[in-house]
Design a protein around this motif. Structure first.
Motif: not given
Lengths: 466, 260
Positions: A204, A208, A225, A228, A233, A243, A246, A274
């Motif tokens: 991930c 990203l 995005c 996952s 996340s 990130l 989410v 986030a």
């Protein structure tokens, strides 16, 4: 409050034991409801159910939860967050009267937005069952749900897109190639979103980071995005990954969400994490949800509800977290839930309608699997209908063929054609970027460019090295 | 439109990138190639498996034909529950064991996969399982994976290996899956099965698939379990570690039964 509903027609009386039976029988024929054993057993009974449903007062949906308050946190969310003041405008209406009120010319974008917090998923699911496809399009087209992160999505006259450059091995080069291909078509203003083949934190973060480098290199005003699991996340955020959004698949019951490994509390935790990164520039909607009819049934967590009603309840879950994007993955789940193009098209329009009435920023993955009775012509039809209904965004993959998930969606060409045909433009920030990159012509369209064009050589030449 | 910049994209991925444009549409060639890929996948789904030729390929092994409770393909696609059960009276065709292993060749969602690879996998796997009592091969039409539970329980088999046509994609319409279950009985959970997927021309060869399947069979008989328990005990590389059936659940809101 006495149990049971009746409908008489030509001397025949149809009896429906309770509200959920009535809703299920009022649904159009659907393979998932037949699989669940809740569908009407004749065409006449289906319409009789609609006749009875039209006379049900909206208040009844507040008085009689379809899934008990004590048993389900989604029911508790729906009832506890219900806005009685907003509901006052329609509190005296029946389902049939609500349909007419939504169709009226007085019901404009502002009125519908003010009404949204007063509506529950069960109410909008009910009214959708009395609407033809044309009604679903006309009413949804009036709804406006605008969200923002680095781009603004859902403005009038706009049609955004998710660029979905999946790869079965998560090869960053392959994903970068799919991304550049899409950018050349003006795709990606809603999000550049990847379904990873393996759901682990390292993979991930690797994806990203690659996407963020690409975005920064070309200063693209969009968000990326990696789709996952929400817990992945959260861990990526803790490890300092770049990130933006989410992601999580959600459904309309506590038990179905448990099947996805999520609770409302966990989604709240992810949203907080986030938000703490403060990466948005024009807005702070940080969540991205996917839904789809059949998810609750396949998890055996539908409580005897029909699949469209339980799907609408997922939008109450989404609404609670102010998402940037929500989309139904309408034809993905297979023919045991939506058998053919007729069912897929209807479901796509229902999902968009219900979400927009509830104030959810709905988009759609216009798609099908190879064992469904559908093909690319049907996707052309549904995409055009959703664009007419002012859908916030559509998903596009290179050549409409997702080589990781093994299903077909729309191609970049398809979404671009809709923009050009209907005069819809990308998100304003992204449109300005396309102009800066030399990808727009003087009329605001994205022209076919030769491989020697400066914009192409710049994107592919530098992007492939990123 | 074919020139260096776009060729560079094409070299980076197997996805359908840099297809070119006529106005807003696809060039004719790309449009028709897509339609052909879809047509092959559709034909695989709706095609009828020629079980006679499979029986001939398996000769001199004894074979038994059975049907699921799904009367035809249209019902099969709508009602997975019926595809998981034997039709009435079919159980009587199955001889009682005891057997260590029964192979079930099920049509599933791809006739091409079954016709192309299933007999080869049975023959190659059996060659690696000397000493075991193997039942006649059951050929099952309109069948889902869990039909093997019904068959295995009826025959008193310790293990059932279901070879079944996977849901076809555009890049592979002939992909075969193999599902192994210990102590098969109706109601067995999917998490109690081991799956080897992507047996096809550009994936696992029947020989490689047989290596993995035979290893799983011997290990399952030794430790008395399949599914999550067996997977954890497997050495690296012995089993495919990624199964689209379970992956898809994470990304798209679907059930976990995509390949059945």
């Amino acid at each position: 409050m006495t149990g049971g509903f009746r409908s008489r027609h030509r001397g025949e009386t149809h009896v429906f034991d309770d509200l959920k039976t009535l809703l299920a029988c009022a649904s159009p024929r659907r393979s998932g409801d037949e699989l669940a054993g809740v569908a009407a057993d004749s065409a006449a009974r289906r319409v009789a159910a609609r006749m009875a449903l039209a006379d049900v007062p909206l208040q009844r949906f507040l008085d009689e939860p379809l899934i008990p308050y004590e048993d389900d946190e989604v029911t508790r969310l729906i009832l506890d967050s219900h806005d009685a003041a907003a509901f006052a405008a329609v509190a005296s209406l029946t389902v049939g009267e609500l349909r007419e009120s939504l169709m009226s010319w007085e019901a404009d974008a502002d009125r519908l937005a003010a009404l949204a917090p007063g509506l529950t998923p069960e109410m909008v699911a009910a009214v959708s069952k009395l609407c033809g496809n044309g009604d679903l399009i006309a009413i949804a087209a009036k709804c406006r749900v605008v969200t923002g992160f680095r781009s603004t999505i859902g403005l009038p006259g706009r049609l955004s897109s998710r660029l979905q450059p999946n790869d079965p091995t998560d090869d960053p080069m392959a994903i970068a190639a799919g991304t550049l291909d899409g950018l050349l078509f003006g795709m990606g203003d809603a999000v550049i979103g990847i379904n990873p083949a393996t759901d682990n934190v390292e993979a991930c973060i690797r994806l990203l980071t690659m996407l963020d480098e690409l975005r920064l290199k070309f200063e693209v005003p969009t968000q990326s995005c990696v789709l996952s699991h929400v817990t992945t996340s959260i861990q990526a955020i803790e490890q300092g990954a770049p990130l933006d959004l989410v992601f999580q698949s959600i459904a309309g019951t506590e038990a179905a969400n448990a099947g996805f490994g999520v609770t409302l509390a966990l989604l709240g935790e992810a949203q907080e994490a986030a938000l703490s990164l403060k990466r948005g520039t024009v807005g702070s909607n940080v969540m991205y949800f996917e839904t789809g009819q059949g998810a609750a049934l396949s998890a055996e967590a539908h409580h005897g509800l029909d699949q469209q009603t339980v799907e609408a309840r997922a939008y109450a879950v989404a609404r609670a977290f102010s998402p940037l994007l929500v989309n139904t993955v309408v034809g993905f789940i297979g023919p045991e839930y939506l058998y053919d193009a007729k069912e897929i098209i209807r479901a796509g329009l229902e999902d968009h309608f219900c979400a927009k009435l509830l104030g959810v920023p709905m988009g759609c993955d216009v798609c099908y699997t190879n064992h469904a009775e559908a093909d690319q012509d049907d996707m052309d039809d549904l995409a055009l209908l959703l664009a007419a209904a002012n859908v916030n965004f559509l998903i596009a993959v290179p050549g409409a063929d997702d080589i990781m998930l093994n299903y077909q969606s729309l191609s970049h060409h398809d979404v671009m054609r809709l923009r050009h045909l209907l005069g819809r433009r990308p998100a304003p920030e992204f449109e300005a970027w396309l102009a800066r990159m030399g990808l727009l012509d003087e009329s605001g369209r994205v022209p076919p460019l030769p491989g020697s064009a400066p914009a192409v050589t710049r994107l592919i030449g530098q992007g492939a090295r990123a | 439109m074919r020139d260096d910049a776009f060729d560079r994209l094409r070299r980076m991925t197997r996805a359908r990138v840099a297809l070119g444009r006529s106005g807003d549409g696809l060039p004719t060639k790309a449009k028709l190639e897509f339609q052909m890929a879809h047509a092959l996948a559709r034909d695989a789904v709706w095609g009828k498996v020629n079980f006679e030729s499979i029986a001939a390929a398996l000769a001199p092994r004894e074979v038994i034909h059975v049907a699921s409770a799904a009367a035809d393909r249209a019902i099969y696609l709508r009602r997975p529950d019926l595809g998981r059960r034997l039709a009435e009276g079919e159980a009587a065709k199955l001889p009682p064991g005891p057997f260590d292993l029964v192979f079930v060749i099920a049509d599933g969602l791809s006739a091409d996969a079954v016709e192309g690879h299933a007999a080869n996998v049975v023959i190659a796997t059996e060659a690696r399982l000397a000493g075991l009592t193997i039942a006649p091969v059951v050929l099952a039409s309109q069948a889902r994976v869990a039909l093997g539970d019904d068959v295995g329980a009826t025959m008193g088999a310790r293990l059932v290996a279901v070879l079944i046509g996977e849901r076809p994609g555009l890049s592979a319409a002939d992909s075969l899956g193999a599902y192994l279950s210990f102590n098969p009985a109706p109601g067995l959970r999917d998490s109690a099965r081991n799956c080897i997927s992507n047996i096809h021309g550009h994936g696992l060869t029947p020989e490689r698939a047989a290596d993995k399947l035979a290893w799983l069979v011997r290990e399952a008989l030794r430790i008395g379990v399949t599914g999550i328990g067996l997977k954890e005990a497997a050495p690296d590389g012995a089993i495919e570690t990624t199964q689209p059936t379970t992956q898809i659940t994470h990304h798209k809101p679907t059930g976990a039964r995509a390949h059945e």
